[in-house]
Design an enzyme around this catalytic site. Structure first.
Site, PDB file in Angstrom:
ATOM      1  N   ASN A 127       0.843  -1.193   0.000  1.00 42.68           N
ATOM      2  CA  ASN A 127       0.000   0.000   0.000  1.00 42.68           C
ATOM      3  C   ASN A 127       0.885   1.253   0.000  1.00 42.68           C
ATOM      4  OD1 ASN A 127      -1.683   2.126   0.572  1.00 42.68           O
ATOM      5  ND2 ASN A 127      -2.791   1.110   2.231  1.00 42.68           N
ATOM      6  N   CYS A 130      -2.420   4.982   0.697  1.00 44.61           N
ATOM      7  CA  CYS A 130      -3.438   5.472   1.633  1.00 44.61           C
ATOM      8  C   CYS A 130      -3.233   6.974   1.807  1.00 44.61           C
ATOM      9  CB  CYS A 130      -3.353   4.770   2.982  1.00 44.61           C
ATOM     10  SG  CYS A 130      -4.646   5.346   4.091  1.00 44.61           S
ATOM     11  N   LYS A 165       0.332  -0.768  -4.869  1.00 39.21           N
ATOM     12  CA  LYS A 165      -0.943  -0.044  -5.064  1.00 39.21           C
ATOM     13  C   LYS A 165      -0.715   1.461  -5.019  1.00 39.21           C
ATOM     14  CE  LYS A 165      -5.701   0.262  -3.441  1.00 39.21           C
ATOM     15  NZ  LYS A 165      -6.692  -0.270  -2.515  1.00 39.21           N
ATOM     16  N   ILE A 191      -7.017   2.249  -8.597  1.00 34.45           N
ATOM     17  CA  ILE A 191      -6.461   3.298  -7.768  1.00 34.45           C
ATOM     18  C   ILE A 191      -6.981   3.172  -6.333  1.00 34.45           C
ATOM     19  CG2 ILE A 191      -6.191   5.015  -9.605  1.00 34.45           C
ATOM     20  CD1 ILE A 191      -8.847   6.270  -8.731  1.00 34.45           C
TER      21      ILE A 191
HETATM   22  C1  LIG Z   1     -13.860   2.159   3.956  1.00 33.07           C
HETATM   23  C2  LIG Z   1     -12.658   2.017   3.060  1.00 33.07           C
HETATM   24  C3  LIG Z   1     -11.459   1.519   3.581  1.00 33.07           C
HETATM   25  C4  LIG Z   1     -10.337   1.379   2.764  1.00 33.07           C
HETATM   26  N1  LIG Z   1      -9.183   0.868   3.298  1.00 33.07           N
HETATM   27  C5  LIG Z   1      -8.106   0.657   2.487  1.00 33.07           C
HETATM   28  C6  LIG Z   1      -6.927   0.036   2.983  1.00 33.07           C
HETATM   29  O1  LIG Z   1      -6.816  -0.334   4.157  1.00 33.07           O
HETATM   30  N2  LIG Z   1      -5.906  -0.161   2.119  1.00 33.07           N
HETATM   31  C7  LIG Z   1      -5.969   0.201   0.805  1.00 33.07           C
HETATM   32  O2  LIG Z   1      -5.014  -0.030   0.060  1.00 33.07           O
HETATM   33  N3  LIG Z   1      -7.091   0.772   0.298  1.00 33.07           N
HETATM   34  C8  LIG Z   1      -8.146   1.009   1.101  1.00 33.07           C
HETATM   35  N4  LIG Z   1      -9.288   1.575   0.577  1.00 33.07           N
HETATM   36  C9  LIG Z   1      -9.362   1.906  -0.843  1.00 33.07           C
HETATM   37  C10 LIG Z   1      -9.985   0.756  -1.650  1.00 33.07           C
HETATM   38  O3  LIG Z   1      -9.201  -0.417  -1.511  1.00 33.07           O
HETATM   39  C11 LIG Z   1     -10.119   1.102  -3.140  1.00 33.07           C
HETATM   40  O4  LIG Z   1      -8.837   1.320  -3.662  1.00 33.07           O
HETATM   41  C12 LIG Z   1     -10.978   2.341  -3.391  1.00 33.07           C
HETATM   42  O5  LIG Z   1     -12.075   2.365  -2.527  1.00 33.07           O
HETATM   43  C13 LIG Z   1     -11.477   2.432  -4.836  1.00 33.07           C
HETATM   44  O6  LIG Z   1     -12.382   1.430  -5.188  1.00 33.07           O
HETATM   45  P1  LIG Z   1     -14.004   1.610  -5.069  1.00 33.07           P
HETATM   46  O7  LIG Z   1     -14.353   2.947  -5.635  1.00 33.07           O
HETATM   47  O8  LIG Z   1     -14.602   0.464  -5.853  1.00 33.07           O
HETATM   48  O9  LIG Z   1     -14.326   1.526  -3.631  1.00 33.07           O
HETATM   49  C14 LIG Z   1     -10.417   1.744   1.388  1.00 33.07           C
HETATM   50  C15 LIG Z   1     -11.624   2.250   0.878  1.00 33.07           C
HETATM   51  C16 LIG Z   1     -12.741   2.395   1.686  1.00 33.07           C
HETATM   52  C17 LIG Z   1     -14.022   2.928   1.107  1.00 33.07           C
END
Ligand SMILES: Cc1cc2nc3c(=O)[nH]c(=O)nc-3n(C[C@H](O)[C@H](O)[C@H](O)COP(=O)(O)O)c2cc1C
Length: 573
Positions: A127, A130, A165, A191
């Protein structure tokens, strides 16, 4: 079957890191029930336990649309050692690829975590993205040298596939991506969420909606950016390396766009907000079919969040004990029996002289006008008990799956402490349908059950009150009186057949365990519904925190759950 780094996997999707599969309970549930999810991605794991941010951690930005959210969870995770232990007991079907998302502050963190998790997983996702966790994620991803060092560190400790990522809002990200590949990455995930940004919710108090103040976007709003970014990544890394594309995917058309941009696998995340496990199973199956047929069948299962926060004032406050009060608000809130709300206050915590918002789940004992029973347990409920008449309070919801009362012949409610608030609407609705109800309500002492009377019940509701100290009603635990009340109902012939009883339990876990044990002697499991206190943090089903041992999430599948839910999952879609 699809190929993912040489492993045959059952489907082309993953649920992105941090969403639903955030613990081994939900990982197992998703792996067992949703074959379309061939890659199980874990929550991002760091070197040590990190509690993350307090609630609110997630907020729906555009109610009425299929979901743009802003979140700041704060990389909450149990730490590498604890997670390795959990993974050592986890069995997943052989055709799932277990991808561990990991993060660290220094390259040595990466070495440590990768080494600890390596025996239990099939690959790693680093990651670098973040956006709102200083010293981690994007703050490292911005710097190509750091990216190289961190990837190299991970590579030293594993021969398994590594993805890095990235987020689309990184300056100089081309160099970072190339550094990740030079450092030993086998592909890119893109992303992450877009931000950080300050997101203000309320015009009138102009306070941030998230505890962290800063948050970042996921869902619909980031899709275009995601597709563009994936295209750029594909051009940079060439045709051989693997790309997982994600960001706002809702339907097969979006997947096509990501595929055209260069993605090989697809992350389906925020769109799952509000879906029960069963709905998620149907959605994923439809999405895979739509990829073949070009249809939009999957869209049917998308949940549209109808409401945002609703703004109230406290119209009456009744203090029942030092730590217990009833707040009556100045308007109604639309919800069905079994559902719950989140109460939000803009100024709860003092962090370095700055006030931060707070939010917690509550049942409404009445919905017109909205009425909450508040038991002071921590800072947030403490702040609620400090409210005065005229003060503002916000509610969001309704959350959870309503209970189906139509098939109930005779309702038998067993409540412990403030758990009664969730059962009053159920009892009242049954009463209004001219059904008999037994209502057993137990508390520590008379103050704790002081709001038991005067709740508009007819003669069809048989009320039994109990207190541990005998100060009101029967002395003892509420569960001591279940069998007596069943016998009463049978001898009065208010119930003809014991099989006609449907039990609803709400209260602390030990009370529910005892109640279920007794009720199980009389009723089929599918007629016993219990709402236990799980740590419900987001209320949209996304953070995965409120999952029971069986991986059902209390905030969307429940809160009232029973063994029938499990059978339903086993039934054909
Ligand atoms: C509640 C929440 C928690 C997330 N936690 C992480 C995380 O711990 N590590 C990470 O790499 N991405 C995290 N993300 C990002 C998601 O993995 C993803 O990259 C992002 O939400 C885009 O995809 P989506 O629009 O389909 O949700 C998080 C997203 C959300 C909404």
């Amino acid at each position: 079957m699809t190929d993912f780094f040489g492993k045959r996997v059952s489907g082309p999707f993953t649920i992105p890191s941090g969403i639903i599969t955030t613990n081994t309970r939900t990982m197992k549930r998703v792996a067992n029930d949703i074959p379309q999810v061939g890659v199980i991605t874990t929550k991002s794991i760091g070197p040590e336990n990190k509690p993350g941010n307090k609630e609110p951690i997630l907020h729906c930005v555009e109610p009425g649309k299929p979901g743009t959210f802003v979140n700041a969870v704060g990389l909450r995770n149990p730490g590498a050692d604890n997670f390795a232990e959990q993974l050592s007991d986890l069995e997943l079907p052989g055709n799932r690829f277990l991808l561990a998302s990991v993060f660290g502050a220094i390259p040595e963190d990466m070495e440590y975590i990768v080494e600890r998790l390596d025996p239990y997983v099939d690959g790693f996702e680093l990651n670098f993205s973040c956006p709102h966790s200083p010293g981690h994620g994007a703050s490292i991803g911005h710097n190509p040298d750091s990216v190289y060092k961190f990837t190299k560190a991970a590579r030293r400790k594993t021969d398994k596939p590594i993805l890095s990522k990235f987020s689309a809002n990184m300056s100089g990200s081309n160099n970072s991506i190339l550094s990740a590949m030079r450092g030993g990455s086998d592909g890119i995930t893109a992303i992450n969420t877009l931000g950080p940004l300050h997101h203000y919710l309320f015009d009138d108090c102009n306070m941030p909606v998230l505890y962290n103040i800063q948050g970042s976007f996921s869902g619909e709003k980031i899709r275009k950016t995601g597709i563009k970014f994936v295209k750029r990544v594909r051009e940079l890394i060439g045709s051989d390396a693997l790309i997982i594309g994600m960001g706002g995917i809702t339907c097969a058309y979006d997947i096509d766009k990501y595929r055209e941009a260069g993605a090989d696998f697809f992350g389906i995340g925020t769109v799952l907000a509000g879906m029960t496990t069963r709905q998620m199973m149907r959605y994923m199956a439809a999405l895979e079919r739509d990829m073949e047929t070009g249809d939009y069948e999957a869209k049917e299962y998308i949940w549209y969040n109808k409401s945002g926060h609703k703004n109230f004032r406290v119209s009456n406050k009744e203090r029942l004990a030092d730590d217990l009060c009833i707040l009556t608000l100045d308007d109604y809130f639309d919800l069905e029996p079994g559902q719950f709300v989140f109460a939000y206050l803009p100024k709860v915590y003092d962090v370095g002289g700055e006030s931060r918002p707070g939010e917690k789940p509550f049942s409404l004992i009445e919905n017109d006008p909205a009425t909450l029973v508040v038991h002071r347990r921590g800072s947030f409920s403490g702040a609620l008990t400090e409210l005065d008449e005229g003060d503002r309070l916000y509610l969001r919801g309704p959350c959870g799956d309503p209970v189906d009362l139509n098939s109930v012949e005779y309702g038998f409610c067993v409540a412990g402490g403030t758990g009664a608030a969730a059962l009053y609407p159920i009892a009242r609705a049954l009463d209004r349908q001219d059904k008999f109800v037994s209502f057993l309500f137990g508390g520590r002492d008379e103050q704790q059950i002081a709001y038991a009377d005067d709740r508009d019940f007819s003669q069809r509701v048989f009320l039994t009150l109990t207190t541990d100290d005998g100060s009101r009603g029967e002395r003892g635990f509420v569960t001591d009186y279940i069998e007596r009340e069943i016998r009463r109902a049978v001898s009065d012939e208010t119930v003809v057949n014991v099989d006609d009883l449907t039990f609803f339990n709400c209260g602390p876990a030990p009370m529910i365990e005892v109640a279920e044990g007794i009720e199980g002697r009389y009723a089929l499991g599918e007629n016993i519904w219990s709402s236990m206190e799980y740590l419900t943090r987001c209320g949209y089903g996304l953070c995965g925190e409120c999952a029971r041992d069986d991986g059902l999430r209390s905030c969307v599948d429940g809160p009232f759950l029973n063994p029938y839910h499990m059978r339903q999952l086993e039934m054909p879609l």
